[in-house]
Design an enzyme around this catalytic site. Structure first.
Site, PDB file in Angstrom:
ATOM      1  N   LYS A 170      11.105 -13.423   6.767  1.00 40.79           N
ATOM      2  CA  LYS A 170      11.635 -12.777   7.972  1.00 40.79           C
ATOM      3  C   LYS A 170      10.887 -13.327   9.193  1.00 40.79           C
ATOM      4  O   LYS A 170      11.119 -14.465   9.583  1.00 40.79           O
ATOM      5  CB  LYS A 170      11.517 -11.249   7.862  1.00 40.79           C
ATOM      6  CG  LYS A 170      11.752 -10.667   6.467  1.00 40.79           C
ATOM      7  CD  LYS A 170      13.184 -10.698   6.005  1.00 40.79           C
ATOM      8  CE  LYS A 170      13.381 -10.289   4.553  1.00 40.79           C
ATOM      9  NZ  LYS A 170      12.906  -9.018   4.094  1.00 40.79           N
ATOM     10  N   TYR A 183      -2.710 -28.404  -7.809  1.00 41.00           N
ATOM     11  CA  TYR A 183      -2.560 -27.098  -8.458  1.00 41.00           C
ATOM     12  C   TYR A 183      -3.534 -26.081  -7.867  1.00 41.00           C
ATOM     13  O   TYR A 183      -3.184 -24.934  -7.655  1.00 41.00           O
ATOM     14  CB  TYR A 183      -2.789 -27.220  -9.968  1.00 41.00           C
ATOM     15  CG  TYR A 183      -2.449 -25.935 -10.686  1.00 41.00           C
ATOM     16  CD1 TYR A 183      -1.150 -25.687 -11.112  1.00 41.00           C
ATOM     17  CD2 TYR A 183      -3.416 -24.956 -10.901  1.00 41.00           C
ATOM     18  CE1 TYR A 183      -0.816 -24.503 -11.737  1.00 41.00           C
ATOM     19  CE2 TYR A 183      -3.089 -23.765 -11.526  1.00 41.00           C
ATOM     20  CZ  TYR A 183      -1.793 -23.536 -11.947  1.00 41.00           C
ATOM     21  OH  TYR A 183      -1.468 -22.356 -12.552  1.00 41.00           O
ATOM     22  N   PHE A 195      12.043   1.379   1.590  1.00 39.70           N
ATOM     23  CA  PHE A 195      12.748   0.110   1.511  1.00 39.70           C
ATOM     24  C   PHE A 195      13.015  -0.152   0.031  1.00 39.70           C
ATOM     25  O   PHE A 195      12.199   0.195  -0.822  1.00 39.70           O
ATOM     26  CB  PHE A 195      11.956  -1.045   2.140  1.00 39.70           C
ATOM     27  CG  PHE A 195      12.739  -2.325   2.078  1.00 39.70           C
ATOM     28  CD1 PHE A 195      13.819  -2.507   2.925  1.00 39.70           C
ATOM     29  CD2 PHE A 195      12.462  -3.298   1.133  1.00 39.70           C
ATOM     30  CE1 PHE A 195      14.601  -3.659   2.837  1.00 39.70           C
ATOM     31  CE2 PHE A 195      13.240  -4.457   1.045  1.00 39.70           C
ATOM     32  CZ  PHE A 195      14.310  -4.630   1.896  1.00 39.70           C
ATOM     33  N   THR A 196      14.133  -0.793  -0.258  1.00 35.62           N
ATOM     34  CA  THR A 196      14.624  -0.892  -1.648  1.00 35.62           C
ATOM     35  C   THR A 196      13.558  -1.414  -2.618  1.00 35.62           C
ATOM     36  O   THR A 196      13.186  -0.723  -3.565  1.00 35.62           O
ATOM     37  CB  THR A 196      15.851  -1.814  -1.692  1.00 35.62           C
ATOM     38  OG1 THR A 196      15.531  -3.045  -1.042  1.00 35.62           O
ATOM     39  CG2 THR A 196      17.039  -1.189  -0.961  1.00 35.62           C
ATOM     40  N   PHE A 205      23.152  -2.394  -5.350  1.00 35.81           N
ATOM     41  CA  PHE A 205      23.933  -2.962  -4.246  1.00 35.81           C
ATOM     42  C   PHE A 205      24.103  -4.470  -4.372  1.00 35.81           C
ATOM     43  O   PHE A 205      25.065  -5.027  -3.881  1.00 35.81           O
ATOM     44  CB  PHE A 205      23.293  -2.612  -2.895  1.00 35.81           C
ATOM     45  CG  PHE A 205      21.875  -3.060  -2.753  1.00 35.81           C
ATOM     46  CD1 PHE A 205      20.828  -2.285  -3.239  1.00 35.81           C
ATOM     47  CD2 PHE A 205      21.563  -4.260  -2.131  1.00 35.81           C
ATOM     48  CE1 PHE A 205      19.515  -2.696  -3.129  1.00 35.81           C
ATOM     49  CE2 PHE A 205      20.248  -4.691  -2.008  1.00 35.81           C
ATOM     50  CZ  PHE A 205      19.227  -3.907  -2.517  1.00 35.81           C
ATOM     51  N   ARG A 262      24.387  -0.814   3.980  1.00 35.73           N
ATOM     52  CA  ARG A 262      23.110  -0.105   3.889  1.00 35.73           C
ATOM     53  C   ARG A 262      23.444   1.376   3.955  1.00 35.73           C
ATOM     54  O   ARG A 262      23.346   2.019   4.981  1.00 35.73           O
ATOM     55  CB  ARG A 262      22.159  -0.485   5.035  1.00 35.73           C
ATOM     56  CG  ARG A 262      21.562  -1.873   4.883  1.00 35.73           C
ATOM     57  CD  ARG A 262      20.283  -1.894   4.053  1.00 35.73           C
ATOM     58  NE  ARG A 262      20.464  -2.326   2.684  1.00 35.73           N
ATOM     59  CZ  ARG A 262      19.628  -3.111   2.013  1.00 35.73           C
ATOM     60  NH1 ARG A 262      18.575  -3.603   2.581  1.00 35.73           N
ATOM     61  NH2 ARG A 262      19.829  -3.397   0.752  1.00 35.73           N
ATOM     62  N   ASP A 297       3.807  -2.684   5.728  1.00 36.40           N
ATOM     63  CA  ASP A 297       4.825  -3.676   5.373  1.00 36.40           C
ATOM     64  C   ASP A 297       5.027  -4.487   6.653  1.00 36.40           C
ATOM     65  O   ASP A 297       5.704  -4.061   7.583  1.00 36.40           O
ATOM     66  CB  ASP A 297       6.114  -2.991   4.922  1.00 36.40           C
ATOM     67  CG  ASP A 297       7.178  -4.013   4.507  1.00 36.40           C
ATOM     68  OD1 ASP A 297       7.085  -5.186   4.932  1.00 36.40           O
ATOM     69  OD2 ASP A 297       8.096  -3.644   3.764  1.00 36.40           O
TER      70      ASP A 297
HETATM   71  C1  PLP Z   1      12.821  -8.266   2.771  1.00 30.73           C
HETATM   72  C2  PLP Z   1      11.900  -7.128   2.794  1.00 30.73           C
HETATM   73  C3  PLP Z   1      11.000  -6.893   1.760  1.00 30.73           C
HETATM   74  C4  PLP Z   1      10.993  -7.709   0.469  1.00 30.73           C
HETATM   75  O1  PLP Z   1      10.718  -9.031   0.703  1.00 30.73           O
HETATM   76  P1  PLP Z   1      11.361 -10.228  -0.155  1.00 30.73           P
HETATM   77  O2  PLP Z   1      10.757 -11.442   0.430  1.00 30.73           O
HETATM   78  O3  PLP Z   1      12.848 -10.147   0.018  1.00 30.73           O
HETATM   79  O4  PLP Z   1      10.977 -10.009  -1.582  1.00 30.73           O
HETATM   80  C5  PLP Z   1      10.114  -5.840   1.898  1.00 30.73           C
HETATM   81  N1  PLP Z   1      10.133  -5.043   2.973  1.00 30.73           N
HETATM   82  C6  PLP Z   1      11.001  -5.224   3.980  1.00 30.73           C
HETATM   83  C7  PLP Z   1      10.980  -4.314   5.149  1.00 30.73           C
HETATM   84  C8  PLP Z   1      11.917  -6.254   3.919  1.00 30.73           C
HETATM   85  O5  PLP Z   1      12.802  -6.412   4.921  1.00 30.73           O
END
Ligand code: PLP
Length: 478
Positions: A279, A93, A145-146, A470, A403, A236
């Protein structure tokens, strides 16, 4: 004569060929050890599946998809080295050894002093926004970004787009369409006051602009300006390795540096980052928040306990952290990143050869079809990109993502749709998953749809959820 060992096969023109100057072929720098069968449904079954999913590709069952280009998020293939690491998960843990390995990898390759693990990127965005953004604050960024913008808004902030104008023009071939427009940034700070700007939110590469990079020069200028104003820069870093590769191949002075060196330099111009490990970092789940500031770290490390888990796991299993630590190492290897972006380029070049309108230059993780030019007969209020994504699935079982206006949501003040300039369909390539044959099936299908584009009409929205619509909105054909 140069051999393929000593030259970059992607950059070397074919000598003396009679055809147009072409690039030398390259091959994926891996061989396949485990396979996962996929299956193409018949045409009538695909049409039925699409209708049942309300013409929203997010609502399709994965089993009904042949080639899944919905997203590169969490869909990459792990290496044997990463899978081996999964067996070394320390599921204690507290104080898992995999956490310390991950911390080490982030320090080594990204250069930040402090690490707060989270279950994925939005977990990091949530904590960062809650810690730094106060009601009435303003957060400038190079295109929204969303999830990032939503967390800034939920914390009481207002997002402002300060990206260069070229980013909104799908035909501009500016090599760094992710750049911040410093005049826009200065104007905003002058208007609201530096004390109301907790940080500048810089994404690299910029997903919503088409996977477009930001240059080292621009990042340095943003950093210098922000430091002079006492404003933080938060990166980011989700696709910062891909951004580093673009700096290497597009920005003068960087071609001799390794992607790893460039990444480290780039991050050193910022004060911290949020990261979706799903990613660049080649894992199916995971993320983190990192920073240099001790006080910010203290607060974030405390808050992660409330929302994600103890500060040495943050919602991840020990094995997930190990896979991510190893994924980070692999992500900056030159042959990996060259082939990753090379595959995107391969798909894009075929579409360009077929005169299909796509966002240029070709970005890092995806090809973006320009639905406004693809279906000029469909008004934006009838969702041209949503329509194109549905048509592509019905034609070939290829899943893509809208998008455009659906992703852009509504203005929280007026309640109207946001009408983004870009109305795109994203064909996103998972890392190390598909071969060039899959790319061929994909571009052939898109090219055929383009040839038959005049016959298509738009969609009407029949269900709209309140947040991030979306993902779950439903449509019917007009
Ligand atoms: C995917 C993404 C996020 C959010 O990350 P999650 O792991 O899906 O929560 C933030 N910024 C960018 C540019 C992304 O592509």
């Amino acid at each position: 004569m140069a051999t393929t060992d000593s030259v970059d096969p992607m950059l070397e023109p074919r000598p003396g060929g009679r055809r147009m100057p072409r690039h030398r072929s390259w091959a994926e720098p891996f061989r396949i050890k485990v396979v996962e069968p996929i299956h193409l449904l018949g045409r009538a079954e695909r049409a039925r599946a699409m209708e049942e999913a309300g013409y929203n590709t997010f609502l399709l069952r994965s089993e009904d998809v042949f080639i899944d280009l919905l997203t590169d998020s969490g869909t990459s293939a792990m290496s044997d080295y990463q899978w081996a690491g999964m067996m070394l998960g320390d599921e204690a843990y507290a104080g898992s050894r995999n956490f310390y390995h991950l911390e080490d990898a982030v320090r080594t390759y990204y250069g930040y002093r402090h690490l707060v693990p989270t279950h994925q990127g939005r977990g990091a965005e949530h904590i960062l926004s809650q810690v730094l953004v106060k009601a009435g604050d303003h957060v400038p960024g190079n295109m929204y970004f969303t999830t990032t913008r939503l967390h800034q808004e939920l914390a009481g902030g207002t997002f402002h787009d300060v990206i260069v104008d070229e980013a909104h023009d799908p035909t501009s071939t500016h090599p760094f369409k992710g750049n911040v427009d410093l005049d826009k940034l200065r104007r905003l700070v002058d208007q609201v006051g530096a004390e109301r700007v907790p940080y500048v939110s810089v994404a690299a590469t910029v997903n919503m602009a088409g996977g477009q990079p930001i240059s080292m020069e621009n990042m340095r200028a943003v950093s210098e300006y922000c430091r002079s104003m006492g404003i933080r820069v938060i990166l980011d870093a989700t696709r910062a390795v891909e951004n580093a590769y673009f700096i290497k191949v597009r920005e003068p002075g960087w071609s001799e540096k390794s992607v790893a060196e460039i990444l480290l330099q780039f991050c050193s111009l910022t004060d911290g980052c949020t990261m979706s490990g799903k990613k660049d970092a080649l894992v199916n789940i995971g993320g983190w928040l990192a920073m240099n500031d001790d006080d910010l770290f203290d607060e974030a490390r405390n808050m992660v306990v409330v929302y994600e888990g103890l500060h040495t796991y943050g919602g991840m299993a020990g094995r997930d952290m190990e896979a991510m630590a190893r994924g980070i190492e692999e992500s900056v290897q030159e042959d990996h990143i060259r082939a990753r972006i090379g595959q995107v380029e391969y798909l894009g070049r075929h579409l360009v050869d077929e005169d299909v309108p796509i966002v240029l230059p070709i970005g890092g993780h995806a090809i973006f079809l320009d639905a406004k030019r693809f279906y000029p007969q469909i008004p934006q209020g009838e969702f041209p990109a949503q329509t194109l994504a549905a048509e592509l699935y019905m034609d070939s079982g290829v899943r893509s993502m809208e998008r455009g206006i659906v992703s852009a949501g509504r203005n929280p003040k007026t309640g109207d749709h946001n009408y983004p300039k870009l109305e795109l369909v994203r064909l996103t390539l998972p890392r190390r998953v598909y071969t060039q044959a899959h790319m061929d099936v994909t571009w052939e299908s898109v090219a055929e749809l383009y040839a038959k584009r005049d016959e298509v009409r738009g969609l009407r929205m029949t269900y709209e959820p309140k947040y991030l619509r979306f993902f779950q909105a439903r449509f019917e054909r007009i």
